[in-house]
Design a protein around this motif. Structure first.
Motif, PDB file in Angstrom:
ATOM      1  N   UNK A 316       0.680  -1.131  -0.065  1.00  0.00           N
ATOM      2  CA  UNK A 316      -0.058   0.017  -0.148  1.00  0.00           C
ATOM      3  C   UNK A 316       0.868   1.230  -0.007  1.00  0.00           C
ATOM      4  N   UNK A 317       1.914   1.232   0.744  1.00  0.00           N
ATOM      5  CA  UNK A 317       2.862   2.262   0.727  1.00  0.00           C
ATOM      6  C   UNK A 317       3.574   2.605  -0.680  1.00  0.00           C
ATOM      7  N   UNK A 318       3.824   1.667  -1.203  1.00  0.00           N
ATOM      8  CA  UNK A 318       4.263   1.631  -2.726  1.00  0.00           C
ATOM      9  C   UNK A 318       3.292   2.466  -3.755  1.00  0.00           C
ATOM     10  N   UNK A 319       2.039   1.669  -3.566  1.00  0.00           N
ATOM     11  CA  UNK A 319       0.895   2.383  -4.277  1.00  0.00           C
ATOM     12  C   UNK A 319       0.627   3.870  -4.026  1.00  0.00           C
ATOM     13  N   UNK A 320       1.068   4.271  -2.866  1.00  0.00           N
ATOM     14  CA  UNK A 320       0.572   5.797  -2.356  1.00  0.00           C
ATOM     15  C   UNK A 320       1.636   6.688  -3.121  1.00  0.00           C
ATOM     16  N   UNK A 321       2.731   6.155  -3.802  1.00  0.00           N
ATOM     17  CA  UNK A 321       3.814   7.163  -4.547  1.00  0.00           C
ATOM     18  C   UNK A 321       3.412   7.630  -5.812  1.00  0.00           C
TER      19      UNK A 321
END
Length: 936
Positions: A316-321
């Motif tokens: 999810x953190x990767x997708x938030x970039x």
């Protein structure tokens, strides 16, 4: 909070500072308190600061005052003062305002608030105060110093652990009297259990669920609520973070301080294996800043000891970039890890997700990782690495190497997907610009697609440009052996016979060096040449030596498959099946579709030879499922041939005709697979009642095999096949001569060729003469394990006994033949034969009414052709007598065979003579069918 509200109403204002980690419930607490304050008669003014508006002068205070229901005069004054500050900042081009103006405006704005408090208590609530603009913070501090004797309560909520402008405000506030601080901590297990009871009463209230929620959510209310929602939707037995959790992580990331946000992104990119030092380098910041961000993220429940609590959080953190920032961080991570000496397989996972990295080390790393991935059978990773390398802007020489490796890796999945690289690689090889290993692989790929001339041109160019021939880089027989291999794979190509003979001579001259020192391809080429001379026990030993000593990989697969075929040609189906199953299991475990497809096709051929028709059909279908037809090149002939044989043997002629529609490349007919295809097509024509077409294919096989010096009965016993066609035409003499010639060529021994040829030879003899020959054929086929041919031989034996009047023996043999056919996969006949008829496999009992029905079904033209055929006329003679074409005769016979349920020409006489007796006797059947027969 209620106590401070009560004190505020009594004239003793104050400041309440609510701190906590990101998404720890501060906003929910402020909203709940605002509702209570309003219910108690207080004027509740609220504002929420944001990072994007942190440079807007008086942005927060403007929210508090301009959004409230103020008296008209107060509203106008507040609006004028806020606009005055904004214009001053715009004039200077910075968010800062002149001190003199600030000292004039701030008291007036705060005076407005104090004036409102004279009528009723006023509660100022500011959420996310850590994002507030500096002028609003100055106003709040100004008010805080004057709240002791006022009815104003200021409630501020901000994230803890982040260095920002609110830190100084907090320090200044805590020195004042009447200031209180509330710190919100993460939920404990009981708090998580209470949330489950409130939000998910339908969920199982087990300790494990609460423990999993606490472990993954870290006690963060926002994350925990999202996990509960995902669990309610999925209804899975175990906790599975889903979309709600991903959105909650995204919210928590963007509510964090910019430094912490970049820290969590850098950590997500590096993964769990990244060190603190590497994270600092990737982010390009200080160690202290990263550690502060990690502490804040740990407190927020996103991390646990600097690591994501669950892989879903990292994803999810990767997708938030933003994609561009993500690609930049991946490039930085790749460079940092490379400089720290990380393995190529680690670095490359960042390179494939990064923006283009224009550095020599990046291309080398991608190629090394692709090689390692192929060695570990991680084909998808290898292809990803090579596609990234191809798009990295390498120079011409490097680009060729990348495309060669890409072709090698892609061939494992589907050769057609990388066939577009072959023209460029061929041109490079002809120009001497391709490495030796890649030249060798290119030759194999060209042969796969039937480009034999181009493969030979590549070999010529390699010799011309001085490519090393031996495996040690010295001049040797390497390229000569490549020519021998081509000659064995495509014996129909002009010059192949001479090349093979020269190779055999060199092999004989160098025999003392030992066959085991040679490459698998050399040894297999020698083995093929030995098989052409005599398929004895020595062939079996040498084939098994190759299979035992050769590891399955891209370069040895073809040699291993050919070694298996040599075992089949030596009539050792048991050993061939055992080795094939072993190799197929390895190919399946290593997840290489092309290897699986080729070995499955080889298994289909073995099953067909052994008479396991259902298994052969399934294997052939599976082979074409693993790799689509367009990826098979000339090898498509192999699985198609097996399917064609099976469909014909099972009597499914429509399906067999569909197999003939599959295009077979022309070069395949210069290879042994092409011979097998012609043989299968000939048997289809024979079953379809087109014996002349069948003879054409069988004799074509013979002409080709003779011309190629490849006349091997164990591969295609074309003489025996042609003999069967001549038997169907009533030409027993030719059938007899061909079958005897096949037996003589097969040499001594008891191979399956002997068994089949003896059975066909017997068909040209009188019933009493047949018995010993068919009996010997049955013994051989039973000994060799060829079940379907055994069933046919026993059926012929039963027919011979019946014609000699031994009905009991015929019935027993017929039942045994039918049982064998069922074991081979042949479906049982629709009507079970009567116990006293002695019917043969594929036949059914006939009575007068059945015969009348069959006669009625035959048209006049079919009846005339069938009657003449039963009288012994050939198709050509029938065509001349009836003034029709041979093709029309074949079509009428095909339909007659089906309607009368017979398999060959010899059975027509008994069927039609039975009809004649039924129609002419005292109890004969009268009707249209009988009238036609009398007319004929």
């Amino acid at each position: 909070m209620e106590s401070m509200l009560g004190a505020c109403g009594a004239g003793r204002g104050g400041v309440l500072w609510v701190s906590g980690a990101v998404a720890s419930g501060k906003t929910a607490l402020l909203r709940a308190f605002g509702a209570r304050a309003t219910a108690n008669g207080a004027l509740f003014l609220q504002a929420t600061a944001s990072e994007s508006e942190s440079v807007l002068p008086l942005g927060v205070l403007g929210q508090l005052l301009l959004g409230a229901d103020l008296p008209e005069a107060d509203a106008e004054r507040a609006t004028r003062l806020v606009e005055l500050i904004a214009k001053d900042a715009q004039r200077h081009g910075t968010p800062e305002v002149s001190p003199a103006l600030a000292m004039k405006v701030i008291p007036e704005l705060c005076g407005t608030v104090l004036k409102l408090a004279e009528k009723r208590p006023v509660v100022l609530s500011v959420d996310a105060v850590h994002h507030a603009d500096s002028q609003s913070l100055d106003c709040l501090l100004y008010l805080a110093r004057r709240l002791d004797v006022s009815r104003v309560l200021v409630v501020l909520a901000g994230n803890s652990g982040f260095p920002d402008g609110s830190q100084q405000l907090q320090v200044d506030l805590l020195r004042l009297s009447g200031v209180r601080n509330i710190r919100l901590r993460p939920l404990r297990r009981q708090g998580v259990a209470d949330l489950v009871s409130t939000l998910g009463p339908d969920l199982a209230q087990g300790r494990k669920l609460v423990a999993d929620l606490y472990r993954v959510g870290g006690g963060n209310p926002l994350l925990t609520q999202a996990l509960i929602e995902d669990q309610r939707i999925s209804d899975a037995p175990a906790l599975v973070p889903g979309d709600a959790f991903a959105q909650a992580v995204n919210t928590a990331v963007y509510r964090s301080d910019a430094s912490a946000r970049h820290t969590v992104w850098g950590l997500a990119v590096l993964g769990s294996d990244g060190s603190l030092a590497e994270l600092v380098e990737v982010l390009g910041t200080t160690r202290e800043a990263v550690q502060r961000g990690l502490r804040a993220l740990n407190e927020a429940g996103l991390l646990d000891n600097g690591r994501f609590r669950h892989e879903a959080g990292r994803t999810a953190a990767l997708r938030s970039m933003e994609p561009a920032h993500h690609a930049h961080l991946e490039a930085r991570a790749a460079q940092v890890l490379h400089e720290h000496g990380a393995a190529a397989t680690v670095v490359v996972r960042h390179l494939v997700a990064a923006e283009p990295v224009d550095a020599p080390w990046a291309l080398r790393t991608l190629l090394d990782a692709a090689e390692r991935a192929l060695a570990d059978d991680e084909i998808e990773l290898a292809l990803t690495c090579l596609h990234t390398a191809r798009d990295s802007g390498a120079d011409a020489r490097q680009s060729l190497a990348v495309k060669a490796e890409l072709t090698r890796a892609g061939w494992r999945v589907n050769p057609s997907a990388v066939a577009q690289n072959l023209p460029e690689l061929t041109a490079a090889a002809l120009g001497g610009r391709l490495g030796t290993r890649h030249v060798d692989e290119l030759v194999g790929h060209l042969l796969w697609f039937g480009k034999v001339d181009e493969a030979l041109d590549v070999v010529d160019a390699a010799e011309k440009h001085g490519a090393p021939s031996g495996p040690d880089g010295t001049k040797g027989p390497g390229l000569d052996n490549t020519r021998r291999w081509i000659a064995c794979a495509y014996p129909g190509r002009p010059g192949s016979v001479a090349a093979r003979r020269e190779g055999t001579a060199r092999h004989d001259d160098a025999a003392h060096t030992g066959d085991l020192t040679r490459s698998p391809h050399q040894r297999t080429a020698n083995l093929i040449e030995t098989v052409l001379e005599e398929a004895d026990d020595g062939v079996v030993v040498r084939a098994e030596q190759i299979l035992q000593s050769t590891r399955l990989d891209d370069r040895t697969l073809t040699a291993l498959v050919v070694a298996l075929r040599c075992l089949v040609l030596a009539d050792r189906l048991d050993k061939a099946a055992l080795w094939c199953d072993t190799l197929l299991q390895e190919a399946t475990e290593r997840r290489v579709p092309m290897w699986q497809a080729l070995l499955t096709s080889a298994k289909a051929r073995m099953d067909l030879r052994a008479g396991r028709l259902a298994a052969a059909e399934e294997s052939a279908r599976s082979a074409l499922t693993l790799v689509p037809a367009e990826g098979w090149g000339v090898a498509i002939a192999s699985p198609v041939t097996t399917s064609l044989h099976v469909s014909t043997a099972l009597g499914r002629l429509d399906e067999a005709a569909a197999q003939l529609a599959v295009p077979i490349p022309d070069p395949a007919f210069q290879s042994p697979d092409g011979l097998l295809y012609l043989q299968a097509r000939g048997h289809y024509y024979l079953a379809a009642g087109r014996p002349y077409a069948a003879l054409d294919d069988f004799h074509t096989c013979g002409d080709l095999m003779t011309r190629w010096n490849f006349d091997l009965p164990a591969l295609v016993p074309w003489r025996t096949d042609a003999a069967q066609a001549y038997l169907s035409l009533g030409d027993d003499d030719r059938a007899l001569n061909l079958a005897e010639e096949e037996l003589a060529l097969a040499g001594p021994g008891r191979s399956w060729v002997h068994g089949v040829s003896l059975r066909v030879l017997a068909g040209a003899l009188a019933p009493r003469q047949r018995l010993p020959l068919i009996g010997e054929a049955v013994e051989i086929l039973q000994e060799r394990g060829h079940q379907f041919e055994l069933a046919r031989a026993i059926a012929d034996l039963a027919r011979a006994h019946r014609e000699l009047g031994d009905g009991g023996r015929a019935r027993a043999l017929a039942r045994k033949a039918q049982q064998l056919e069922r074991e081979c996969g042949v479906p049982a006949p629709r009507t079970k034969p009567a116990a006293d008829t002695g019917s043969l496999p594929g036949e059914r009992p006939w009575n007068a009414h059945d015969t009348q029905g069959a006669a009625v079904e035959l048209t006049d033209a079919e009846m005339r052709v069938a009657t003449l055929a039963a009288d012994g006329y050939t198709n050509r003679q029938i065509a001349e007598k009836l003034f029709i074409t041979i093709s029309t005769v074949e079509q009428h016979l095909t339909r007659s065979y089906r309607k009368l349920a017979v398999r060959r020409r010899a059975d027509l006489a008994s069927r039609l003579s039975f009809v004649a007796v039924s129609c002419g006797g005292e109890e004969g059947v009268h009707g249209e069918g009988c009238d036609r027969l009398r007319a004929v």
